[in-house]
Design a protein around this motif. Structure first.
Motif, PDB file in Angstrom:
ATOM      1  N   ALA A  17       0.965  -1.366   0.021  1.00 34.49           N
ATOM      2  CA  ALA A  17      -0.101  -0.088   0.060  1.00 34.49           C
ATOM      3  C   ALA A  17       0.847   1.036   0.045  1.00 34.49           C
ATOM      4  O   ALA A  17       1.585   1.544   1.083  1.00 34.49           O
ATOM      5  N   VAL A  18       0.691   2.121  -1.025  1.00 36.96           N
ATOM      6  CA  VAL A  18       1.473   3.303  -1.184  1.00 36.96           C
ATOM      7  C   VAL A  18       0.920   4.283   0.214  1.00 36.96           C
ATOM      8  O   VAL A  18       1.933   4.864   0.738  1.00 36.96           O
ATOM      9  N   ALA A  21       2.719   3.395   3.281  1.00 36.69           N
ATOM     10  CA  ALA A  21       4.073   3.152   3.385  1.00 36.69           C
ATOM     11  C   ALA A  21       4.850   3.580   4.700  1.00 36.69           C
ATOM     12  O   ALA A  21       4.360   4.632   5.256  1.00 36.69           O
ATOM     13  N   GLN A  32      -0.194   9.101   3.128  1.00 40.02           N
ATOM     14  CA  GLN A  32      -1.301   8.837   2.352  1.00 40.02           C
ATOM     15  C   GLN A  32      -1.100   8.804   0.736  1.00 40.02           C
ATOM     16  O   GLN A  32      -0.391   9.090   0.160  1.00 40.02           O
ATOM     17  N   PRO A  33      -2.383   8.349  -0.018  1.00 41.85           N
ATOM     18  CA  PRO A  33      -2.025   8.292  -1.468  1.00 41.85           C
ATOM     19  C   PRO A  33      -2.198   9.612  -1.780  1.00 41.85           C
ATOM     20  O   PRO A  33      -2.804  10.669  -1.237  1.00 41.85           O
ATOM     21  N   GLY A  34      -1.633   9.794  -3.107  1.00 45.98           N
ATOM     22  CA  GLY A  34      -1.637  11.235  -3.961  1.00 45.98           C
ATOM     23  C   GLY A  34      -2.824  11.430  -4.333  1.00 45.98           C
ATOM     24  O   GLY A  34      -4.057  10.740  -4.192  1.00 45.98           O
ATOM     25  N   LYS A  35      -3.006  12.619  -4.814  1.00 45.41           N
ATOM     26  CA  LYS A  35      -4.449  13.170  -5.333  1.00 45.41           C
ATOM     27  C   LYS A  35      -4.827  12.235  -6.397  1.00 45.41           C
ATOM     28  O   LYS A  35      -4.273  11.718  -7.376  1.00 45.41           O
ATOM     29  N   ARG A  37      -5.503   8.877  -6.166  1.00 44.92           N
ATOM     30  CA  ARG A  37      -5.114   7.715  -6.105  1.00 44.92           C
ATOM     31  C   ARG A  37      -5.888   6.881  -5.167  1.00 44.92           C
ATOM     32  O   ARG A  37      -6.321   7.322  -4.239  1.00 44.92           O
ATOM     33  N   GLY A  75      -3.527  16.642  -2.682  1.00 42.01           N
ATOM     34  CA  GLY A  75      -2.241  16.101  -2.380  1.00 42.01           C
ATOM     35  C   GLY A  75      -2.080  15.787  -0.888  1.00 42.01           C
ATOM     36  O   GLY A  75      -1.368  15.185  -0.436  1.00 42.01           O
ATOM     37  N   ARG A 113      -3.270  16.234   5.947  1.00 37.84           N
ATOM     38  CA  ARG A 113      -2.062  16.583   6.470  1.00 37.84           C
ATOM     39  C   ARG A 113      -1.921  17.991   6.547  1.00 37.84           C
ATOM     40  O   ARG A 113      -2.146  18.814   5.726  1.00 37.84           O
ATOM     41  N   VAL A 289      -5.337   2.569  -8.389  1.00 38.98           N
ATOM     42  CA  VAL A 289      -4.348   3.304  -9.289  1.00 38.98           C
ATOM     43  C   VAL A 289      -2.995   3.453  -8.865  1.00 38.98           C
ATOM     44  O   VAL A 289      -2.212   3.529  -9.445  1.00 38.98           O
ATOM     45  N   SER A 290      -2.921   3.264  -7.423  1.00 37.77           N
ATOM     46  CA  SER A 290      -1.767   3.420  -6.846  1.00 37.77           C
ATOM     47  C   SER A 290      -1.584   2.334  -5.781  1.00 37.77           C
ATOM     48  O   SER A 290      -2.546   1.929  -5.250  1.00 37.77           O
ATOM     49  N   GLY A 291      -0.517   1.693  -5.518  1.00 38.48           N
ATOM     50  CA  GLY A 291      -0.511   0.679  -4.389  1.00 38.48           C
ATOM     51  C   GLY A 291      -1.204  -0.469  -5.029  1.00 38.48           C
ATOM     52  O   GLY A 291      -1.255  -0.545  -6.251  1.00 38.48           O
TER      53      GLY A 291
ATOM     54  N   CYS B  61      10.574   6.195   1.299  1.00 38.12           N
ATOM     55  CA  CYS B  61      10.638   4.676   1.042  1.00 38.12           C
ATOM     56  C   CYS B  61      10.342   4.107  -0.091  1.00 38.12           C
ATOM     57  O   CYS B  61       9.430   4.738  -1.061  1.00 38.12           O
ATOM     58  N   LEU B  63       7.699   2.313  -1.200  1.00 33.87           N
ATOM     59  CA  LEU B  63       6.490   2.414  -1.628  1.00 33.87           C
ATOM     60  C   LEU B  63       5.638   4.014  -1.828  1.00 33.87           C
ATOM     61  O   LEU B  63       4.904   4.235  -2.486  1.00 33.87           O
ATOM     62  N   ASN B  67       4.120   6.037  -5.422  1.00 33.29           N
ATOM     63  CA  ASN B  67       3.195   6.913  -5.592  1.00 33.29           C
ATOM     64  C   ASN B  67       3.407   8.059  -6.761  1.00 33.29           C
ATOM     65  O   ASN B  67       2.600   8.216  -7.330  1.00 33.29           O
ATOM     66  N   LYS B  70       3.855   6.179 -10.540  1.00 28.47           N
ATOM     67  CA  LYS B  70       2.501   6.004 -11.112  1.00 28.47           C
ATOM     68  C   LYS B  70       2.130   7.199 -11.787  1.00 28.47           C
ATOM     69  O   LYS B  70       1.477   7.428 -12.668  1.00 28.47           O
ATOM     70  N   ASN B 111       1.142  16.717  -5.990  1.00 25.23           N
ATOM     71  CA  ASN B 111      -0.183  16.114  -5.608  1.00 25.23           C
ATOM     72  C   ASN B 111       0.255  14.808  -5.066  1.00 25.23           C
ATOM     73  O   ASN B 111      -0.597  14.027  -4.554  1.00 25.23           O
ATOM     74  N   SER B 112       1.562  14.140  -5.176  1.00 28.27           N
ATOM     75  CA  SER B 112       1.968  13.091  -4.383  1.00 28.27           C
ATOM     76  C   SER B 112       2.613  13.109  -3.133  1.00 28.27           C
ATOM     77  O   SER B 112       2.622  12.212  -2.549  1.00 28.27           O
TER      78      SER B 112
END
Lengths: 325, 123
Positions: A17-18, A21, A32-35, A37, A75, A113, A289-291, B61, B63, B67, B70, B111-112
């Motif tokens: 899982a991104v 991480a 957390q995932p990016g926008k 994701r 983000g 965040r 989409v990610s992870g 890291c 992972l 992010n 991708k 955004n990441s």
């Protein structure tokens, strides 16, 4: 005051899982995932309760299927959702038996965040705020029939080979169905305090070709309920992480327990696996989409205390109330 | 009851002291990077050359870097992304005629959840 016996929890986690991480097994992290994701995780938990101190021979098994989802709205803002489906098999001396299954309450959460300081290629400090809510969507005996909000603060820091996570969460219980077998199920507010440290064992330095990493983990997980019940667990572990998936294992040892309103945990064992090869592992038709997806398998053992043993009514209700009081 | 609370929180506090062992470095890079990222977000001109290197901070890291990787791979014209976590360098390969803009690259980093320090274009 009852002091619990020394207990142990073994956790084996294969995670991918991104969004999570650098996140240990039990301690949430401010990652957390990016926008745009989406991250999904499947969790299957097997719980076993036995060792009845009254000698009534009562035993119970739970199978819990948990789905976690995290979606990056921006983000720095993520929406998270958790759904659980439980199947419970209960036995007691005298041939008492009952089977129940159904959904527990749906949990939604926003994590924002609010502060970030990136001090190097891999170095970062992040602070997040979490606002959540348990919806009264569960069925008896697993649902709470109440709206239970949650607030939390989560901090993550990574400096070189070291990582640190801290989380403080408070769940306002507005009338949940008592369930003394599970932490937070006694109808009281619940405070969760988590601290964890990670150390990158290998490699000393990353390269473009060397992206896999081994981490040693130590966690401290504290639970306090407003009825006075409290527990503190220590959980050493190890994690292997690459760009597409992670493998994590830990053993959770209770360092301190003082429980007067639900059974002490004598032994708890948890196994989690997170295969991450692609969307085919989800079984939900959702594309990450990610992870990637993950699957957890958990086993728990609990010791029942005399104060929670109900009066025998009917063979079916006895076993059920034993688990839900 | 009070002494039980004291014991519990003393253990939590003692555990918390263990985190005070880290050092702070590279603050000058952060300040510089903030300015670069803000300027880059407004630069809508496409990059030149077959590749571009983004120097990024905060990818703690493997992972985490996935992010960003991708996100970059989904951009038109991007055919490859290679991340070096130790240096924070993200090499984006764009061999075709379609090139991403500097603002799009900077936006992908933001955004990441990371910090863009600078953008290095291949000569």
């Amino acid at each position: 005051m009852r002091v619990a016996t020394i207990t142990a929890t073994a956790t084996l986690l294969l995670a991918g899982a991104v969004a999570w991480a650098q996140q240990p097994v039990h301690n949430p992290a401010a990652t957390q995932p990016g926008k745009g994701r989406l991250m999904m995780r499947e969790l299957v938990t097997f719980q076993h309760y036995d060792a009845d101190p009254k000698g009534l021979g009562r035993q119970a098994d739970d199978v819990v299927l948990t789905t976690d989802m995290a979606y990056g709205l921006t983000g720095d803002l993520v929406f998270m959702l958790r759904a659980e489906y439980l199947a419970r098999d209960q036995d007691a001396r005298g041939g008492l038996h009952s089977d129940d299954d159904g959904f527990s309450d749906l949990h939604i959460m926003f994590k924002k965040r609010v502060w970030q300081q990136d001090t190097g290629p891999t170095d970062t400090r992040r602070l997040g705020l979490a606002v959540g809510l348990d919806l009264p969507t569960g069925s008896a005996p697993f649902g709470s029939d109440s709206w239970d909000p949650m607030l939390g603060v989560i901090y993550t820091e990574v400096e070189g080979r070291w990582g640190f996570n801290a989380a403080w969460r408070w769940k306002f219980n507005t009338g949940s169905r008592p369930n003394p077998l599970r932490v937070g199920g006694a109808g009281e507010d619940l405070m969760m305090t988590d601290l964890s440290w990670l150390y990158r064992l290998s490699p000393d330095q990353f390269t473009a070709q060397k992206t896999g990493a081994w981490y040693a983990i130590l966690e401290a997980n504290g639970f306090y309920e407003t009825n006075g019940d409290m527990e503190l667990f220590l959980a050493p572990g190890i994690m292997y992480e690459v760009q597409g998936w992670a493998l994590e294992a830990s053993v959770q040892l209770p360092a301190f327990q003082d429980l007067d309103h639900r059974p002490n945990t004598e032994f708890r064992k948890r196994h989690k696996t997170h295969p991450c090869s692609g969307p085919s592992n989800f079984g939900l038709g959702l594309k990450p989409v990610s992870g990637c997806c993950s699957t957890d398998v958990c086993v728990e053992h609990g010791t029942l205390q005399g104060s929670f043993l109900p009066e025998a009514k009917s063979p079916r209700s006895t076993a059920r109330e034993w688990l839900c009081r | 009851m009070i002494h039980k609370h004291i014991i519990f929180w003393a253990m939590v506090a003692l555990a918390g002291f263990g985190c005070q062992t880290t050092s702070t470095t590279h603050h000058d890079h952060v300040e510089m990077g903030t300015g670069v990222a803000e300027a880059m977000l407004k630069d809508t001109t496409p990059i030149d050359g077959p590749s571009v290197t983004l120097v990024v901070h905060g990818m703690s890291c493997p992972l985490c870097s996935n992010n960003l990787g991708k996100t970059l791979m989904e951009m038109p014209g991007v055919e490859g992304v290679m991340v070096n976590l130790d240096t924070g360098k993200v090499v984006v390969t764009t061999p075709g005629p379609i090139k991403p803009t500097r603002s799009a690259l900077a936006g992908a980093v933001k955004n990441s959840g990371f910090k863009l320090i600078r953008l290095e274009e291949a000569p």
